[in-house]
Every structure is written in C-alpha cells, then in structure tokens.
Scaffold this active site. Sequence first.
Site, mmCIF file in Angstrom:
data_model
loop_
_atom_site.group_PDB
_atom_site.id
_atom_site.type_symbol
_atom_site.label_atom_id
_atom_site.label_comp_id
_atom_site.label_asym_id
_atom_site.label_seq_id
_atom_site.Cartn_x
_atom_site.Cartn_y
_atom_site.Cartn_z
ATOM 1 N N TYR A 1 11.863 8.421 2.531
ATOM 2 C CA TYR A 1 11.779 8.925 1.167
ATOM 3 C C TYR A 1 12.589 7.992 0.293
ATOM 4 C CZ TYR A 1 9.821 13.037 3.374
ATOM 5 O OH TYR A 1 9.015 13.878 4.103
ATOM 6 N N ALA B 1 6.231 -20.937 -6.532
ATOM 7 C CA ALA B 1 6.188 -20.605 -5.104
ATOM 8 C C ALA B 1 6.902 -21.682 -4.299
ATOM 9 C CB ALA B 1 4.721 -20.499 -4.656
ATOM 10 N N GLU C 1 6.041 -23.245 -1.793
ATOM 11 C CA GLU C 1 5.136 -24.344 -1.464
ATOM 12 C C GLU C 1 5.012 -25.312 -2.640
ATOM 13 O OE1 GLU C 1 1.233 -23.073 -0.496
ATOM 14 O OE2 GLU C 1 0.482 -25.118 -0.346
ATOM 15 N N GLU D 1 9.502 29.188 3.432
ATOM 16 C CA GLU D 1 8.780 30.434 3.194
ATOM 17 C C GLU D 1 8.180 31.035 4.459
ATOM 18 O OE1 GLU D 1 5.934 30.161 -0.029
ATOM 19 O OE2 GLU D 1 7.196 28.683 -1.050
ATOM 20 N N GLN E 1 -1.303 -27.581 -5.019
ATOM 21 C CA GLN E 1 -0.836 -27.447 -3.636
ATOM 22 C C GLN E 1 -0.764 -28.828 -3.020
ATOM 23 O OE1 GLN E 1 -3.654 -24.914 -1.504
ATOM 24 N NE2 GLN E 1 -4.952 -26.642 -0.948
ATOM 25 N N GLU F 1 7.690 6.199 1.082
ATOM 26 C CA GLU F 1 7.101 7.151 0.134
ATOM 27 C C GLU F 1 7.582 6.887 -1.290
ATOM 28 O OE1 GLU F 1 6.377 11.085 1.469
ATOM 29 O OE2 GLU F 1 7.136 11.986 -0.375
ATOM 30 N N ASP G 1 3.134 23.595 -4.503
ATOM 31 C CA ASP G 1 3.799 24.791 -5.026
ATOM 32 C C ASP G 1 2.842 25.616 -5.851
ATOM 33 O OD1 ASP G 1 6.252 24.802 -4.008
ATOM 34 O OD2 ASP G 1 7.204 23.723 -5.676
#
Lengths: 702, 702
Positions: free
Chosen positions: B356, B496, B498, B238, B520, B98, B194
């Site tokens: 969290y 990278a 690679e 509550e 590449q 989160e 809230d």
Amino acid sequence: MVQGKRSIPLDMYVLLVSQNVKTLSVGSSSMVNQVQRVEDTWRTCSKSDSSGASNSGGESSKESSRSSTPVLDTDRTDRLRDKMRRRTESGDHWFSLEFFPPRTASGAVNLISRFDRMGSGGPLFIDVTWHPAGDPGSDKETSSMMIASTAVNYCGLESILHLTCCNQTKAKITGYLSKAKRLGLKNIMALRGDPMGADWEEEEAGFNYATDLVKHIRCEFDDYFDICVAGYPTGHPEAESYDEDLRHLKEKMDAGADFIITQLFFRADTFLKFVRDCRAIGITCPILPGIFPIQGYQSLRQLVKLSKLEVPDEIMRVIEPIKDNDAAIRNYGIEQAVGMCRVLLESGEVPGLHFYTLNREVATMEVLRQLGLWNEDPRRTLPWAVSAHPKRKVEDVRPIFWASRPKSYIYRTQDWDDFPNGRWGNSSSPAFGELNDYYLFYLKSKSSKDALLKMWGEELTSEQSVYEVFTSYITAQPNVAGHKVMCLPWNDDPLAPETNLLKNELDKVNRRGVLTINSQPSINGKPSSDPIVGWGPPGGYVFQKAYLEFFTSSENVTALLKVLKKYEPRVNYHIVNVHGQNTTNAHDMQPNAVTWGIFPGREIVQPTVVDPVSFLYWKDEAFALWIEQWAKLYEDESPSRMIIKYIHDNYFLVNLVDNDFPLDNCLWQVIDDMFELLDNPQEEQPAEQPNDEQSDKEQPGK
Amino acid sequence: MVQGKRSIPLDMYVLLVSQNVKTLSVGSSSMVNQVQRVEDTWRTCSKSDSSGASNSGGESSKESSRSSTPVLDTDRTDRLRDKMRRRTESGDHWFSLEFFPPRTASGAVNLISRFDRMGSGGPLFIDVTWHPAGDPGSDKETSSMMIASTAVNYCGLESILHLTCCNQTKAKITGYLSKAKRLGLKNIMALRGDPMGADWEEEEAGFNYATDLVKHIRCEFDDYFDICVAGYPTGHPEAESYDEDLRHLKEKMDAGADFIITQLFFRADTFLKFVRDCRAIGITCPILPGIFPIQGYQSLRQLVKLSKLEVPDEIMRVIEPIKDNDAAIRNYGIEQAVGMCRVLLESGEVPGLHFYTLNREVATMEVLRQLGLWNEDPRRTLPWAVSAHPKRKVEDVRPIFWASRPKSYIYRTQDWDDFPNGRWGNSSSPAFGELNDYYLFYLKSKSSKDALLKMWGEELTSEQSVYEVFTSYITAQPNVAGHKVMCLPWNDDPLAPETNLLKNELDKVNRRGVLTINSQPSINGKPSSDPIVGWGPPGGYVFQKAYLEFFTSSENVTALLKVLKKYEPRVNYHIVNVHGQNTTNAHDMQPNAVTWGIFPGREIVQPTVVDPVSFLYWKDEAFALWIEQWAKLYEDESPSRMIIKYIHDNYFLVNLVDNDFPLDNCLWQVIDDMFELLDNPQEEQPAEQPNDEQSDKEQPGK
C-alpha cells in the site's frame, strides 16, 4: 519426337520448328512497344473458363500497394519485360539462352543440371522450345512444359515457354496456357509452328499465324503473360517479301507482343539493317539478336538447307578447308560469334544477346566469357537458390535442413498458398508434402546406379565402411576402391566452398561415426560481397550461427546428451531417431535464425532458420534417403543393405546450433568432449574447460 | 471524491474503501485455485449486450495455435495469474504496488511519472483503487479507469482495476467492465465497497457482496478477466466471526476469483495463521500479504480508527515517544516492514508482497531495496517501453522517430487493429491518428509554464538563443539565466544514458544550429546485458546503425545535400520542411532497420526502423511541437514567439542513417563537411577524404 520423320538432327529440328513462324496476315501500323489491349478486329473474344485467367489485373494492383516485403532484389519481383527495360535503360548488356527439351529421362536430369550450371552465369532468361509432335504440354519429364516449369520452380530461372498454334484448337491452346500459368510460367514465345503436313490450309476460325496466338493470349489471359515473338532479319523464307514480313512482325507487336527474338544470321549488318527497318515502321520494342555459334560443319549445312539461310562466302571460305576438324570449326565459330557480337553491342542497338545453345555449354559459355558477359562471380540474392515462381517471390526464409536439397524443399512446399516473408513463424503451419517420389527427375541423382555403387561401395562390410564413404566425400580423396565420392544421398554435389572451410574438422568427426550431412561455420559480419559466404545486395554484412547436422549411433547420443548439459544455453540441439523419439532444449515452436544479413536502407533479412517443427518433416526425408538412395543399390537381404538398414533403424539425427556467433565455433569442442567421455567413461566431468569458455561468453572479446 | 464527507485523509479513505468487502453470503466448499465456470446458483445469467464480452474464448484459443511471434519475453503475453504462477513455481519473489487516483490534473501528471519511476523497479503489477463517489469510470484524467488505462497502455504496467459493486446496477457494472476491456485492462479487483449511507440494506437482485460481483464478471465476461478479491487476516470488521469471514472468502474463490490480496496487518504471524486457515478450508490460490509501511503517526491513528485494526503494543511503544518526528517514524516504519517481510518471505508461504504505497515512493522503495526485491538494473525487453495492452502484445517494431515520445506514439496508434510483428512492413498501412491533443495528461510536460520559461528563455532574441537552449540541454549545463534545461519539447526527460555517449559531438553541432532531437550511436554486437545499450533476453547481442535527427536552416540543408552525395550509399537521408517538401535517397517504401538483436534460439528481433512513410507523420508532430510547446509560452506577436515561428516555418527536419554499423559513425563527419562547405563555399570538393572512407567500407577491418 518426330526425329525419324524428317531424319534431321534433333537440335536442328528444334531450331527450325521454333523459328518457322508464318506471318502472312494483313499488316496494321499503330504504335507498339508497350503492351496494348488488343483492338479486337480479329474474332469475338469470348473468354473460355480458363482457371484464374482473368484475375491477373487484381494481382498486379495488389503488388503496387504499400510493400510489405523488403525485397532484396527488384529483379526478383519484376516481370521479364520490366527487367529488360531496366537493364536496357541502365546501359547494361545481358544475355539469354535457348534450350530444347531432351529426348530421354536421363537427358532431362542432365539438362536440369546444365540449367544450374549455365544459370550461374547470369542469363536474363532462358527459353524452352515447343515440339508439337512430342507431347510438349504433358506431364512427362521430357515435355517442354515440364522442362520450363522445372527451370522456373527448381532452378530459379526466368523462363519463356515456346508455344506453337498451328493446327491447334483454341481450347487446347488455352489449356496449355492455363497449365503454364498454374506452374508459375509468366512468359510465352508465341509461334505459328510448322504445318504438320504438305496439305495445310488456313482454317477459318483457327490459328493460322503467330498473330492469332498473340491475340488469343491477350484475349484470354489479359496482361498476365509477357509475350515474345520471332523476327526474321532476312525475311521469313515463306514470306512474299522482306517488307511484307516486316509488316507481319508489326502486326504481332500491335496484337500485344512485348519483344522480339530474331532467327539466327551470320553478319552483324544483317541484323542492324533489320532493326533500322523495324524502327522505321514503328516497332519500338526490344529486338534481341539470335546468336548461333557455329559448332560443326554438318550441323551448319543442315541448318542452311532447312532454314534457307545463306552462309556468307567469307564464312564458307574459312570453314570448307577445316570441315573435318571439329575443334577447329568450333574455335572458328566462337571467334566469329564473338566478333559479330562485339559489333552488335557496340552499335548501341543491342541491349542483350540471345544464344541458340543447342543444349551445349562450351561454345556459348566461351563466347560469353570473351564478351565479358558471363558472370564469373555470381552474387547470390539469398544464401539459397531462389525459385522464380511468381507465387514464391516474397519467400525469404527457409529451414536450413534442405540446404543441399533445395529442389526437394520446393517440391514439398509447392502446394503452399503463402511463403514466409521476413520470418518463418509468419508462414502458414508448415504442412510439408510427402516425399515418396524419389524418382522425380529433378530429385534424382545425376549419377547412375553403377557410378553410385563405385562411390558408395560395391559391398559394405561394417558401419565403419559407411564412415569411410562419408570421409572420402568430405576430403575429396578416393575411396578404398580408388573412386572419388562426388555425392551422398543427402547432397548430389561435391562439398560447397563454404563447407570446405570446415573440411578438417568434418573429416575428423566423420571418421569416428559422426556422419555429417549439413553444416555451416559461424560468420560474424563479413561483407555481403564475400566470394564464399556473401549474399544479398552490396554494402551489407552477413552473419551466421555455426550449425552441424549429423547421424550418429545411440551410444554416441547418450554421451552427447551428457556433454551438452555443459553448453546450456549456448548450444541448442534437436536429436531424433527414425521413430520420432525426440530430445531438444529449444523452444518447441520458436525458430532459431542461423543466417541473416544487414543491408543499407533495409530491414533485416534472415533467410535461414532452424525450425523445430520442420525438422521433424526433414527427419523423415533424411532417414528415408538411407534406404531409397543407398540401401536399395544392394540386393534384398544382402549384408550391405542390412548395414544401411541398421543405421537407418538405430542411428539418431542430431542438429546443433552454436548461438554465440561472435566467438569461435564450440560445436567441434562439443563433439570432442563427447569422444572424450566415450573414451574415458569413468571420468564423467572431463576438465572444467568448457565451463570456462561459457563464462567468456558473457563478455565476448569484441 | 468524497473527501469532505467523512473528513478523513484521501489515502486513508482509499485504503478503507478498497478493502471493505462485505462477505456475508452463504458458503460453499468446492475446490478452487484455477478459474472455474460459475456454478450458477446465484441468479439467471442473461448476458447483456456488452461489446465483445463473449469472444474471449476465441482469443485465447487463437493464442494457443502455432506461434507466429518469436516473443522475447513470455511475461509479455501471459495473463497475470499465469505470470504469478510461473514466478511462484520458480521460487522467485516479487512485489506489487497499490495506488489511488489523484485529485487534480497535475496530480495525474505526477502520478504517471511516478508509475514510470516505480515501474522501473519491476513490480509484477500495480493496482488502482476505485472511488464510487469520484466518477471512477469516467474519461476524466483523474478517474480510476483513466489512471489504470494509462498505466497499462502508456506505462506498460500490468494493472488491476478495483471495482466496487455496492449500490450499482448490473448494467452500470457491465458498462464499466466493457470499458475496462476496451481500454486493454485484463484484471479486476472485485470488491463490495462501502455502502453509501447508514440506511443500506441488501437488495434482492442487486450486488450485495463481492461474491456477487465475481459471479457477474464470470457470467458476463467468461474467463476474460483475472479476478482478485480481498482477504482479512483478522477477519472483516463487519463479519460475524473470523471463521464466517473465511467461509465468505472461500465463496469468492468458488465464484471464480483467481487470487487474494489481504488487508494490511502488523505481525507476520497474523498473516501466516490466516494463510494456514485458508488452506485448511480448501483455498489454494495465491494469497498476497498487504504490506503497509508506517509513514506517519497521524495516518496510522486514523487508519486504526477506521479499519478497526489493532496496532500491537510493541509497535505503539516504539512510536509514541517519537510521534512528532516524521523522519524517525518513517525510518521505524521501514525497519518494521522489512523485518516483517523477511519473516513472511522466509516462511515459504509468500510468493510476493503487495504494498500500500499511499502514492508515495520513498518508504516502499526503501523497503523493497532492503529486501533485494527492487530491480536496480531493469532489463529492457525491447529498446523502447512496451505497452501492456493485450492487443499490442505482438508489437515488436516501431519507427525510431517517437523514441523520446513513446506515449505520443501509443496514443497515435491506439486505433490500429494490428501491430507490426517482426517487420514494420507487415503492419497495416500506418495511418496515424492526428495529434492535436497536446493537453492530454500523459503527453503533457511534467514542468509548469514557469519552469519551461526559465529553461527555454523568458525572452528569445535570435535563433542563436534557441541554439543555446539546445546546447544547455545536451550538456546539462545551466543556461544564460542560470537554469538547467531538463527537457525540450521533443523530450520531457534529460538526455538518455545512451545519447550521453554522443554528448560532445551533439554539443558541437547544436552550437552551430544543427538542433538535434533524436540520435543513437552505432553498436556492433554488444552483449544484450550491456547496462547502457542492452535489451532483450540474456546471451544475445545487440546492434545499431548510427542515427541522427535534427532541425536545421535551409542554408545548411543546401550545403548538406551537396555533401551527402559523397556518402552514397552509405548514408540514407530524409529531409523535409513543415510544408512537406521532401528529399530522400532512400527507397520510398522500404524501412531501414536501425536497431536489432540476435538471441539464442530465436529469430532476429528488429525493434526500431526508420520508416519513410511514418516519418512524414512524425514530421507534422515534430514541427507542431515548436508552436504548441514553445512558441505558445510567449505572447502573440512577441519577438520570442516570432523567432520560434520563423524556425518552424523555415527550418528543415533531417534524419540520417549510417548504414555501415561496423565502422566508426560517419554522421559527424557529414556535419563537419557541411560546416566546412559553408565556411569555404568556393572549394566545393573539400579533400577526397570521405571518398577514401567510402572505399574502406568494402572491406571493414574486422
């Protein structure tokens, strides 16, 4: 067939009918060579309601938009006149072949297999003559229409259909053309044809000349067809003069014809003068010389008489003394044709040669071989025979199951609107047509019932005798009765060279009742030029996953399923019986690409897949072939028929894919393991060897 | 942001806002767990005119038809609840993360790169909290909506957007949901939120409870969204009672929620009792424990105060003595979380853990590492980062050019209706959006202007000094000023792994002004599990054609073009300058597949192509980056800016593909030949070596 009427040999008749084009209409002199819209001085062009005749423009504009097809071979998509132009521009020489329709159904079967053989030599196109008296536009297997359609759809040959217009109504001609279009034919040889009787007269609003037919085609079908017309190097026999005849030819070009094929002739000079004369009056299109290798004394004499052609003295002088020696005549004919063709090709005026084959192979092939035009090592565009139907031109994926029955595949998918391009999954859902039509001439065995009985056994005594038929076929050794088994119900030809690589293994497993009907070895990057497994354009590499498909007993399948557990996930399998009882470890919906190619500057091509959905359609066909092609050779209730029936009812059809293509094919090991388990049922874990092999897989020795 | 109002730390605020869900409405007790149509006892469901909200059913039925997509990874296409179910059924443990939205634009840039880093550990999803006072549904780069959208579209993360309904009109909520849907979000965490003031009262027809929001989503958007709701292991502060609170949770499930994430807790038993109690009243859906690794003494105290949670004595006893030692507290927090998570996972009740994170990386990653849940070696589905937008789920081909700028590619193609599946040519014509928006936070460099100047030179004196920047980047060696060059305008990250394979060659050519921006190596069948170049499912093999893309001077290009003649047709090239002057030997329209993979039981996957059409769009972007990212660092008219401007105006962008992937990459030889020709201009045919190499090609030593 009007053979009786004139009592001349059929082939001569064909030759003459197809070449006799009346060209007596008035000349005009605008430029030609590319197709022009007809300046319609002829008659009012009111298009009839010919199905789809008018939307050809839409089709070609669609083709020019951004390509969604990495087409392997431009040749596949070009129209004939464009292919011809490209070949001519590249300075390449090429040839084409003329055939006439057969008289009988078995003649049709033979002609189709001749198409396959002669097609392999690489003709730019073939053409099929038209016989007004022989119901040429019908659905009969001997009709011109059906033969040409078969050449296009099933043999993958670019084809020209002849069409004669004399004594025909416009509606009739439009009907023929619409049908031709529907069948995938894109080229027409527009001819007048012989008048049907001596009392023929010009009709006011009818087709009197080939020019009328050319105009009619352009009027009704716009630019859809490529149109060829006939040329007469010595002038048409009925023409008033040579010059008059040339002017008629020019008219045909102006009406929208694309190129010219000439009547036969005996001297290169005759043709070369004709070309010069054509060019002089503004005919700029390709002019293909019609080559006729002399094949016999009598046929030559008949020809001379009917065509009013003169055979030059220098030829007659050679032929007369040997007139009773067929072989000598043919040899001379070959020699004479080769010599003349060499002169033609060296003239620079001749891009390609058109051969009047008289439906014979030997002489024409020999001439082409000596000229170096016969393609001895045909490169395959794809690993299967590509249909020449324009609708199928994007097709580049097929299920592997029909590998040995491509004509059946084409037949069963002929109603598809889309063909898969790039991946099988993109096709519309694969609804295959039923295959109950085993009698169709392009699906029939080349062999007679007698020949089949000799090959597959006059009498079967056990399942084992069936196994022996398979083994004889695989090994190309005579069966117990001393006959070579040249075909099986699932394959009308001897083993392919590629399958031959697997001969020893196949032999071994067929002996024990693993009745193989389809297989391919694994290939890890062979050049696309490889003579056995290569396909596609040069500079590429082809790959395959090993594949094996066979019928086998349910006892074997039980053992096989146990064995296959050790080969997860390396081996994918599908196992099904005639009732549809189906076992697989493959994804329900996902095809497995088992043949693919990597080429310079292109996307990947993956022409062959193992598709789980199609396999169930193939299953029906594969099982039915036991009954339709084999069991029905025998008497009802006979032991032989019951044996085949038993196999049909009880065996399973199995397919196996070895996904690990860089390693040695493990499918033979799978079968070995199955036999070992059958031989030693108590030890159900026969050595851990296969597991070792599996662990190798993670790091192949590359 | 309401940070000032309550003067609590932002992260604490977020935590509380997102978890405070009022659940006081009346309970019901029908079965849940799978989504049900809402039994609409709530209010009349009159669908508003929300764009496309009602057609979700059509979409999913389409998906269930025969697959046209050989999807590599079922995870890519499933909805979140299905992924969760499959993972749970397989006994696999997983985690989710989160985050809350950042306060500043630079905070947004940082959060997005945190998403990329934490995304690599393999969370099942992330969620982004909702701040009613912070304009959470706006287009601001810090809004919840934009952060969640970026996570989905640009970071490829399955994401849940929180949404609170308190004090909102239905129209407003429907607007948020429609926007979320339009942006590709498929999951909502439905919260009450809230109340905005102390004087809050229930509204007759408004949203009073999360249940109302769940019902509203189901009513307006049918089954389109997966809905998550909050659970309170110790009861909502509550709520009248724990049991009352449980009944409210049951109501939320009955209204159509799919799964539950709980508020944080400190003891495994608290959660396990809660799950038992949920099960007892018929809540059968997944219940994910909210894990909060304690990260500091003050934040824990604040949390306790606001959430009315009790910190157990055994924790307080450990923490109090070390309250001033942040490192010690964090270490304890990690240890405590790991211990609790172990108990949870071993209970068999917990399929996955929800963290969290408070937007921090270290503690959460450490906990996950110790639990063995952090994916240390993430397998790539495809060789590029896959977007999680549902519309793009079939996408499996992209041009190579954006390899280092995937977010720019996604941005420029965001308006496409179709994404290519299987082959590039199948995409609609590639109309790329303009890229004038270099300021967009997901396209901005992570580095500040100051940092960029240090890396790329406070002052440039010649083209050579530009070459040196490239060389420093390639070699990861400090530049002349002693700063490491960590990025270039075309690549915001270091080389990278690679590309690192090519480091020596790249270094050599960059020194001489071949300014490489993409490359590449060739790969001839490495296992798909290869840690550097592997991608896709296990048991497969991956391949690549060597690729090189660079800027270079027009003098170099002239020599290069001469050299390239010797490499036909092995090497395909495209050479273009900023004005669009374009030279190529490749087919105008045909893409070249340069990365592909072969997998068990699948069609071929070819995720990367060199596409001639897209290259011209990329060219505009690649040239613009010189100016936008580099030249603009310097004063107008300054020599440094003029040097970059000169390169922009005069250099060419070149790409080269070596089609012969089984052989050694010849592209370095091409560049060497170019330099040799430049060094020895008189001998334009420098040895026949390359030709020899070409002839090798026909028979690679396989």
